[in-house]
Design a protein around this motif. Structure first.
Motif, PDB file in Angstrom:
ATOM      1  N   GLY A 137       9.088   8.849  -9.032  1.00 25.14           N
ATOM      2  CA  GLY A 137       7.854   7.932  -9.101  1.00 25.14           C
ATOM      3  C   GLY A 137       6.655   8.546  -8.491  1.00 25.14           C
ATOM      4  O   GLY A 137       6.858   9.236  -7.509  1.00 25.14           O
ATOM      5  N   LYS A 138       5.511   7.783  -8.633  1.00 28.33           N
ATOM      6  CA  LYS A 138       4.352   8.409  -8.167  1.00 28.33           C
ATOM      7  C   LYS A 138       4.215   8.265  -6.570  1.00 28.33           C
ATOM      8  O   LYS A 138       3.378   8.643  -5.895  1.00 28.33           O
ATOM      9  CB  LYS A 138       3.258   7.871  -8.949  1.00 28.33           C
ATOM     10  N   TRP A 139       5.032   7.227  -6.243  1.00 27.66           N
ATOM     11  CA  TRP A 139       4.814   6.671  -4.763  1.00 27.66           C
ATOM     12  C   TRP A 139       5.759   7.540  -3.832  1.00 27.66           C
ATOM     13  O   TRP A 139       5.848   7.394  -2.529  1.00 27.66           O
ATOM     14  CB  TRP A 139       5.118   5.288  -4.500  1.00 27.66           C
TER      15      TRP A 139
ATOM     16  N   THR B 262       9.279  -0.594   3.586  1.00 25.71           N
ATOM     17  CA  THR B 262       9.896  -0.802   2.472  1.00 25.71           C
ATOM     18  C   THR B 262       9.683   0.329   1.341  1.00 25.71           C
ATOM     19  O   THR B 262      10.734   0.416   0.490  1.00 25.71           O
ATOM     20  CB  THR B 262       9.296  -2.543   2.117  1.00 25.71           C
ATOM     21  N   ILE B 263       8.622   0.582   1.115  1.00 22.91           N
ATOM     22  CA  ILE B 263       8.177   1.402   0.065  1.00 22.91           C
ATOM     23  C   ILE B 263       8.758   2.573   0.128  1.00 22.91           C
ATOM     24  O   ILE B 263       9.383   3.113  -0.683  1.00 22.91           O
ATOM     25  CB  ILE B 263       6.578   1.398  -0.399  1.00 22.91           C
ATOM     26  N   ARG B 264       8.411   3.345   1.258  1.00 24.79           N
ATOM     27  CA  ARG B 264       8.748   4.662   1.551  1.00 24.79           C
ATOM     28  C   ARG B 264      10.236   4.900   1.448  1.00 24.79           C
ATOM     29  O   ARG B 264      10.836   5.498   0.794  1.00 24.79           O
ATOM     30  CB  ARG B 264       8.386   5.247   2.846  1.00 24.79           C
ATOM     31  N   ASP B 265      10.990   3.986   2.223  1.00 28.16           N
ATOM     32  CA  ASP B 265      12.550   4.071   2.450  1.00 28.16           C
ATOM     33  C   ASP B 265      13.100   3.510   0.996  1.00 28.16           C
ATOM     34  O   ASP B 265      14.125   3.801   0.838  1.00 28.16           O
ATOM     35  CB  ASP B 265      12.761   3.366   3.556  1.00 28.16           C
TER      36      ASP B 265
ATOM     37  N   PHE C  35       5.461   9.801   1.151  1.00 26.16           N
ATOM     38  CA  PHE C  35       5.482  10.997   1.946  1.00 26.16           C
ATOM     39  C   PHE C  35       3.987  11.658   1.828  1.00 26.16           C
ATOM     40  O   PHE C  35       3.383  11.539   0.508  1.00 26.16           O
ATOM     41  CB  PHE C  35       6.484  11.907   1.681  1.00 26.16           C
ATOM     42  N   ARG C  36       3.600  12.461   2.773  1.00 26.38           N
ATOM     43  CA  ARG C  36       2.203  13.136   2.874  1.00 26.38           C
ATOM     44  C   ARG C  36       2.602  14.593   2.443  1.00 26.38           C
ATOM     45  O   ARG C  36       2.496  15.251   3.697  1.00 26.38           O
ATOM     46  CB  ARG C  36       1.504  12.679   3.877  1.00 26.38           C
ATOM     47  N   HIS C  37       3.007  15.068   1.714  1.00 22.24           N
ATOM     48  CA  HIS C  37       3.261  16.382   1.684  1.00 22.24           C
ATOM     49  C   HIS C  37       3.241  16.972   0.077  1.00 22.24           C
ATOM     50  O   HIS C  37       2.672  16.197  -0.763  1.00 22.24           O
ATOM     51  CB  HIS C  37       4.693  16.893   2.070  1.00 22.24           C
TER      52      HIS C  37
ATOM     53  N   THR D  11      -1.220  10.349  -2.201  1.00 20.02           N
ATOM     54  CA  THR D  11      -2.625  10.994  -1.785  1.00 20.02           C
ATOM     55  C   THR D  11      -3.439  10.125  -0.942  1.00 20.02           C
ATOM     56  O   THR D  11      -3.477   8.723  -1.243  1.00 20.02           O
ATOM     57  CB  THR D  11      -3.125  11.564  -3.019  1.00 20.02           C
ATOM     58  N   ASP D  12      -4.751  10.509  -0.652  1.00 16.60           N
ATOM     59  CA  ASP D  12      -5.704   9.772   0.026  1.00 16.60           C
ATOM     60  C   ASP D  12      -6.093   8.712  -0.816  1.00 16.60           C
ATOM     61  O   ASP D  12      -6.482   7.362  -0.748  1.00 16.60           O
ATOM     62  CB  ASP D  12      -6.811  10.551   0.510  1.00 16.60           C
TER      63      ASP D  12
END
Length: 120
Positions: free
Chosen positions: A106-108, A56-59, A92-94, A112-113
């Motif tokens: 946005g920040k999401w 939900t959040i990522r997409d 995303f992790r990049h 980050t860890d």
């Protein structure tokens, strides 16, 4: 004329690594990739139950530029956890340069860890 694998669009370091692995394996087309995936899949033990993933959040970020309040993400994680989902994607992790906050993301967009620990 360019074959299917030579035409792969390389947008990230991961795309480059995947392309190199395909080349080094002597794979020359999409059909050969599919054949290998099917062969690999048929040799693996099937999962007893499917794994569930909430994105939900990522997409959803594609609609909101990943501009979610922290409280919303934390509440979404809590709801997803209670519902029994196995995975919760929050961004995303990049490299943050791909989705910089200075350009309206946005920040999401880039997680980050520390952000992950905060949500838990």
């Amino acid at each position: 004329e360019v074959d299917e694998l030579q035409a792969i669009d390389i947008d990230s370091a991961l795309d480059f690594v995947i392309s190199e692995q395909l080349f080094e394996s002597g794979i020359s087309g999409v059909e050969e990739v599919a054949d290998r995936v099917l062969t690999y899949s048929s040799n693996q033990k099937p999962l007893q139950t499917p794994l569930l993933l909430d994105c939900t959040i990522r997409d959803g970020g594609y609609r909101s530029n990943w501009d979610f309040p922290d409280s919303f993400v934390t509440k979404a994680y809590a709801a997803v956890t209670r519902s029994g989902m196995d995975y919760f994607e929050i961004g995303f992790r990049h490299d943050a340069d791909l989705y910089p906050q200075a350009k309206g993301f946005g920040k999401w967009a880039c997680v980050t860890d520390e952000m992950i620990r905060h949500v838990r």
